[in-house]
Design a protein around this motif. Structure first.
Motif, PDB file in Angstrom:
ATOM      1  N   ALA A  14      -1.375  -9.452   6.993  1.00 57.27           N
ATOM      2  CA  ALA A  14      -2.419  -8.889   6.623  1.00 57.27           C
ATOM      3  C   ALA A  14      -3.656  -9.186   7.719  1.00 57.27           C
ATOM      4  CB  ALA A  14      -2.972  -9.156   5.320  1.00 57.27           C
ATOM      5  N   PHE A  15      -4.352  -8.177   8.082  1.00 53.82           N
ATOM      6  CA  PHE A  15      -5.773  -8.482   8.624  1.00 53.82           C
ATOM      7  C   PHE A  15      -6.840  -8.237   8.099  1.00 53.82           C
ATOM      8  CE2 PHE A  15      -2.143  -6.888  11.545  1.00 53.82           C
ATOM      9  CZ  PHE A  15      -2.370  -7.708  12.615  1.00 53.82           C
ATOM     10  N   ARG A  16      -7.594  -9.398   7.958  1.00 56.28           N
ATOM     11  CA  ARG A  16      -8.933  -9.421   7.561  1.00 56.28           C
ATOM     12  C   ARG A  16     -10.131  -8.586   8.307  1.00 56.28           C
ATOM     13  NH1 ARG A  16      -9.125  -9.943   2.439  1.00 56.28           N
ATOM     14  NH2 ARG A  16      -7.595 -11.505   1.617  1.00 56.28           N
ATOM     15  N   VAL A  17     -10.640  -7.781   7.956  1.00 58.15           N
ATOM     16  CA  VAL A  17     -11.727  -6.938   8.530  1.00 58.15           C
ATOM     17  C   VAL A  17     -12.987  -7.220   7.903  1.00 58.15           C
ATOM     18  CG1 VAL A  17     -12.525  -4.621   9.573  1.00 58.15           C
ATOM     19  CG2 VAL A  17      -9.969  -5.430   9.492  1.00 58.15           C
ATOM     20  N   PRO A  18     -13.941  -7.826   8.467  1.00 59.58           N
ATOM     21  CA  PRO A  18     -15.442  -8.132   7.922  1.00 59.58           C
ATOM     22  C   PRO A  18     -15.855  -6.702   7.433  1.00 59.58           C
ATOM     23  CG  PRO A  18     -15.257  -9.379  10.105  1.00 59.58           C
ATOM     24  CD  PRO A  18     -13.943  -8.333  10.073  1.00 59.58           C
ATOM     25  N   GLY A  19     -16.345  -6.604   6.194  1.00 56.46           N
ATOM     26  CA  GLY A  19     -17.035  -5.638   5.732  1.00 56.46           C
ATOM     27  C   GLY A  19     -15.974  -4.806   4.784  1.00 56.46           C
ATOM     28  N   LEU A  20     -14.827  -5.037   4.681  1.00 59.38           N
ATOM     29  CA  LEU A  20     -13.790  -4.541   4.012  1.00 59.38           C
ATOM     30  C   LEU A  20     -13.545  -5.234   3.024  1.00 59.38           C
ATOM     31  CD1 LEU A  20     -11.470  -2.330   6.455  1.00 59.38           C
ATOM     32  CD2 LEU A  20     -13.412  -1.488   5.380  1.00 59.38           C
ATOM     33  N   ARG A  21     -13.343  -4.864   1.589  1.00 60.26           N
ATOM     34  CA  ARG A  21     -13.121  -5.582   0.449  1.00 60.26           C
ATOM     35  C   ARG A  21     -11.678  -5.978   0.448  1.00 60.26           C
ATOM     36  NH1 ARG A  21     -13.483  -2.493  -4.842  1.00 60.26           N
ATOM     37  NH2 ARG A  21     -15.202  -1.788  -3.648  1.00 60.26           N
ATOM     38  N   ASN A  22     -10.546  -5.301   0.843  1.00 65.65           N
ATOM     39  CA  ASN A  22      -9.114  -5.690   1.018  1.00 65.65           C
ATOM     40  C   ASN A  22      -8.894  -5.703   2.554  1.00 65.65           C
ATOM     41  OD1 ASN A  22      -9.024  -5.509  -1.727  1.00 65.65           O
ATOM     42  ND2 ASN A  22      -8.674  -3.131  -1.551  1.00 65.65           N
ATOM     43  N   ALA A  23      -7.999  -6.502   2.663  1.00 65.76           N
ATOM     44  CA  ALA A  23      -7.293  -6.621   3.893  1.00 65.76           C
ATOM     45  C   ALA A  23      -6.449  -5.422   4.303  1.00 65.76           C
ATOM     46  CB  ALA A  23      -6.487  -7.852   4.075  1.00 65.76           C
ATOM     47  N   VAL A  24      -6.392  -5.204   5.661  1.00 68.27           N
ATOM     48  CA  VAL A  24      -5.578  -4.130   6.115  1.00 68.27           C
ATOM     49  C   VAL A  24      -4.217  -4.476   6.253  1.00 68.27           C
ATOM     50  CG1 VAL A  24      -5.255  -2.493   8.153  1.00 68.27           C
ATOM     51  CG2 VAL A  24      -7.700  -3.256   7.462  1.00 68.27           C
ATOM     52  N   ARG A  25      -3.173  -4.028   5.667  1.00 69.83           N
ATOM     53  CA  ARG A  25      -1.827  -4.238   5.590  1.00 69.83           C
ATOM     54  C   ARG A  25      -0.790  -3.595   6.394  1.00 69.83           C
ATOM     55  NH1 ARG A  25      -2.020  -8.639   2.123  1.00 69.83           N
ATOM     56  NH2 ARG A  25      -3.731  -8.874   0.655  1.00 69.83           N
ATOM     57  N   PRO A  26      -0.533  -3.752   7.341  1.00 67.28           N
ATOM     58  CA  PRO A  26       0.655  -2.744   8.093  1.00 67.28           C
ATOM     59  C   PRO A  26       1.608  -2.700   7.288  1.00 67.28           C
ATOM     60  CG  PRO A  26      -0.205  -4.330   9.631  1.00 67.28           C
ATOM     61  CD  PRO A  26      -0.969  -4.698   8.166  1.00 67.28           C
ATOM     62  N   LYS A  27       2.237  -1.453   6.834  1.00 66.93           N
ATOM     63  CA  LYS A  27       3.377  -1.259   6.171  1.00 66.93           C
ATOM     64  C   LYS A  27       4.690  -1.352   6.690  1.00 66.93           C
ATOM     65  CE  LYS A  27       1.135   1.728   2.857  1.00 66.93           C
ATOM     66  NZ  LYS A  27       1.245   2.806   2.154  1.00 66.93           N
ATOM     67  N   THR A  28       4.621  -1.268   8.177  1.00 65.55           N
ATOM     68  CA  THR A  28       6.125  -1.467   8.959  1.00 65.55           C
ATOM     69  C   THR A  28       5.683  -2.514  10.075  1.00 65.55           C
ATOM     70  OG1 THR A  28       5.318   0.177  10.655  1.00 65.55           O
ATOM     71  CG2 THR A  28       6.378   0.751   8.809  1.00 65.55           C
ATOM     72  N   VAL A  29       6.737  -3.030  10.780  1.00 66.59           N
ATOM     73  CA  VAL A  29       6.743  -3.915  11.739  1.00 66.59           C
ATOM     74  C   VAL A  29       5.973  -3.235  12.840  1.00 66.59           C
ATOM     75  CG1 VAL A  29       8.134  -5.236  13.459  1.00 66.59           C
ATOM     76  CG2 VAL A  29       8.732  -5.129  10.961  1.00 66.59           C
ATOM     77  N   MET A  30       6.282  -2.014  13.272  1.00 62.94           N
ATOM     78  CA  MET A  30       5.565  -1.362  14.286  1.00 62.94           C
ATOM     79  C   MET A  30       3.913  -1.129  14.060  1.00 62.94           C
ATOM     80  SD  MET A  30       7.956  -1.010  16.463  1.00 62.94           S
ATOM     81  CE  MET A  30       7.036   0.052  17.824  1.00 62.94           C
ATOM     82  N   GLN A  31       3.816  -1.033  12.901  1.00 58.04           N
ATOM     83  CA  GLN A  31       2.096  -0.961  12.612  1.00 58.04           C
ATOM     84  C   GLN A  31       1.538  -2.427  12.974  1.00 58.04           C
ATOM     85  OE1 GLN A  31       1.640   0.485   8.581  1.00 58.04           O
ATOM     86  NE2 GLN A  31       1.500   2.547   9.320  1.00 58.04           N
ATOM     87  N   HIS A  32       2.378  -3.291  12.465  1.00 54.36           N
ATOM     88  CA  HIS A  32       1.886  -4.694  12.792  1.00 54.36           C
ATOM     89  C   HIS A  32       1.834  -5.137  14.122  1.00 54.36           C
ATOM     90  CE1 HIS A  32       2.042  -8.958  13.011  1.00 54.36           C
ATOM     91  NE2 HIS A  32       1.211  -9.077  11.981  1.00 54.36           N
ATOM     92  N   ALA A  33       2.831  -4.567  15.152  1.00 59.51           N
ATOM     93  CA  ALA A  33       2.701  -4.684  16.345  1.00 59.51           C
ATOM     94  C   ALA A  33       1.643  -3.954  17.074  1.00 59.51           C
ATOM     95  CB  ALA A  33       3.981  -4.433  17.205  1.00 59.51           C
ATOM     96  N   PHE A  34       1.152  -2.978  16.644  1.00 64.06           N
ATOM     97  CA  PHE A  34       0.167  -2.074  17.035  1.00 64.06           C
ATOM     98  C   PHE A  34      -1.129  -2.686  16.902  1.00 64.06           C
ATOM     99  CE2 PHE A  34      -2.767   1.859  16.525  1.00 64.06           C
ATOM    100  CZ  PHE A  34      -2.599   2.206  17.770  1.00 64.06           C
ATOM    101  N   MET A  35      -1.122  -3.156  15.638  1.00 65.58           N
ATOM    102  CA  MET A  35      -2.586  -3.740  15.231  1.00 65.58           C
ATOM    103  C   MET A  35      -2.849  -5.136  16.304  1.00 65.58           C
ATOM    104  SD  MET A  35      -5.042  -3.410  13.162  1.00 65.58           S
ATOM    105  CE  MET A  35      -6.287  -4.199  12.207  1.00 65.58           C
ATOM    106  N   SER A  36      -1.639  -6.065  16.343  1.00 61.91           N
ATOM    107  CA  SER A  36      -1.735  -7.101  17.057  1.00 61.91           C
ATOM    108  C   SER A  36      -2.107  -6.970  18.467  1.00 61.91           C
ATOM    109  CB  SER A  36      -0.337  -7.914  17.017  1.00 61.91           C
ATOM    110  OG  SER A  36      -0.290  -8.277  15.632  1.00 61.91           O
ATOM    111  N   ALA A  37      -1.414  -5.662  19.097  1.00 56.80           N
ATOM    112  CA  ALA A  37      -1.813  -5.340  20.425  1.00 56.80           C
ATOM    113  C   ALA A  37      -3.210  -4.846  20.527  1.00 56.80           C
ATOM    114  CB  ALA A  37      -0.745  -4.136  21.014  1.00 56.80           C
TER     115      ALA A  37
END
Length: 93
Positions: A14-37
């Motif tokens: 999960a990625f914590r984004v300041p200002g958002l109550r909940n963490a952003v949670r990619p649902k797939t490995v590709m989404q995680h790779a996209f967010m990491s990039a």
């Protein structure tokens, strides 16, 4: 393997984004790779392509807000391509 991957995506990746109550949670490995990039220190040009509803805009916006909050950028520009809808345009004769 699928169950352990699902657990990792739900809990650990999960990625914590300041200002958002909940963490952003990619649902797939590709989404995680996209967010990491997107959050890489010196990202090259990143293109997110895929079908409608796969989370590209959601993740890109979350990454952009995160980078703004970290002070890496001063502005975030959100642009959207204009599409034409043939049904909403009257036919010209």
């Amino acid at each position: 393997i699928a169950a352990s991957l699902r657990q990792a995506l739900e809990r650990g990746l999960a990625f914590r984004v300041p200002g958002l109550r909940n963490a952003v949670r990619p649902k797939t490995v590709m989404q995680h790779a996209f967010m990491s990039a997107l959050l890489a220190k010196a990202p090259p040009v990143i293109i997110g392509a895929g079908p409608t509803g796969t989370g590209k805009t959601h993740l890109a916006l979350a990454a952009g807000l995160n980078l703004l909050e970290d002070g890496k950028y001063r502005h975030l520009v959100i642009a959207r391509s204009q599409t034409s809808h043939t049904r909403s345009c009257p036919a010209r004769i």
